[in-house]
Design a protein around this motif. Structure first.
Motif, PDB file in Angstrom:
ATOM      1  N   LEU A  57       0.835  -1.207   0.000  1.00  0.00           N
ATOM      2  CA  LEU A  57       0.000   0.000   0.000  1.00  0.00           C
ATOM      3  C   LEU A  57       0.867   1.253   0.000  1.00  0.00           C
ATOM      4  O   LEU A  57       0.577   2.217  -0.725  1.00  0.00           O
ATOM      5  CB  LEU A  57      -0.935   0.008   1.214  1.00  0.00           C
ATOM      6  N   CYS A  58       1.937   1.247   0.787  1.00  0.00           N
ATOM      7  CA  CYS A  58       2.848   2.399   0.818  1.00  0.00           C
ATOM      8  C   CYS A  58       3.503   2.606  -0.546  1.00  0.00           C
ATOM      9  O   CYS A  58       3.614   3.735  -1.029  1.00  0.00           O
ATOM     10  CB  CYS A  58       3.913   2.211   1.885  1.00  0.00           C
ATOM     11  N   CYS A  59       3.906   1.516  -1.160  1.00  0.00           N
ATOM     12  CA  CYS A  59       4.522   1.599  -2.487  1.00  0.00           C
ATOM     13  C   CYS A  59       3.532   2.155  -3.510  1.00  0.00           C
ATOM     14  O   CYS A  59       3.880   3.023  -4.314  1.00  0.00           O
ATOM     15  CB  CYS A  59       5.024   0.223  -2.901  1.00  0.00           C
ATOM     16  N   MET A  60       2.290   1.656  -3.457  1.00  0.00           N
ATOM     17  CA  MET A  60       1.273   2.166  -4.382  1.00  0.00           C
ATOM     18  C   MET A  60       1.040   3.652  -4.162  1.00  0.00           C
ATOM     19  O   MET A  60       0.914   4.417  -5.125  1.00  0.00           O
ATOM     20  CB  MET A  60      -0.030   1.380  -4.236  1.00  0.00           C
ATOM     21  N   ARG A  61       0.988   4.068  -2.902  1.00  0.00           N
ATOM     22  CA  ARG A  61       0.774   5.490  -2.588  1.00  0.00           C
ATOM     23  C   ARG A  61       1.880   6.346  -3.192  1.00  0.00           C
ATOM     24  O   ARG A  61       1.612   7.360  -3.840  1.00  0.00           O
ATOM     25  CB  ARG A  61       0.722   5.695  -1.083  1.00  0.00           C
ATOM     26  N   HIS A  62       3.117   5.942  -2.988  1.00  0.00           N
ATOM     27  CA  HIS A  62       4.232   6.722  -3.516  1.00  0.00           C
ATOM     28  C   HIS A  62       4.239   6.736  -5.047  1.00  0.00           C
ATOM     29  O   HIS A  62       4.558   7.760  -5.659  1.00  0.00           O
ATOM     30  CB  HIS A  62       5.551   6.217  -2.958  1.00  0.00           C
ATOM     31  N   ALA A  63       3.886   5.620  -5.628  1.00  0.00           N
ATOM     32  CA  ALA A  63       3.820   5.570  -7.095  1.00  0.00           C
ATOM     33  C   ALA A  63       2.758   6.527  -7.616  1.00  0.00           C
ATOM     34  O   ALA A  63       2.987   7.269  -8.575  1.00  0.00           O
ATOM     35  CB  ALA A  63       3.549   4.141  -7.564  1.00  0.00           C
TER      36      ALA A  63
END
Length: 102
Positions: A57-63
């Motif tokens: 989820l954190c990775c998706m947010r940053h992307a």
């Protein structure tokens, strides 16, 4: 029999079939790289345990934040490529509010 395409290629094709062949036209190179990162993080989310899902989820947010604001909706609309249509409603707020672990 050919090997399956990477999820980022399959998702790009899928979103064009669903939303129209020009849906990715406004993407810059950075937007497209961020979109591919989002799709791979979404794939990670689908295979992960709770700890892995939190990080995905954190990775998706940053992307998504690396994309231009006006094209971020395309990432949200791509969620059903790997999950269900209703997951857009439940998963998107989790992505928007994901907090980075210390």
């Amino acid at each position: 029999m050919s090997a399956p395409k990477p999820v980022c290629q399959a998702a790009s094709k899928w979103i064009q079939e669903v939303k129209g062949k020009h849906v990715l036209a406004p993407f810059t190179g950075q937007d497209y790289a961020a979109f591919k990162t989002f799709v791979h993080a979404l794939e990670l989310y689908t295979f992960s345990d709770n700890a892995g899902r939190k990080e995905a989820l954190c990775c998706m947010r940053h992307a998504v934040l690396a994309m231009q604001p006006e094209v971020r909706w395309i990432a949200r609309e791509t969620i059903p490529h790997q999950l269900d249509w209703g997951d857009r409603v439940t998963l998107w707020p989790l992505i928007e509010n994901a907090e980075v672990s210390a």
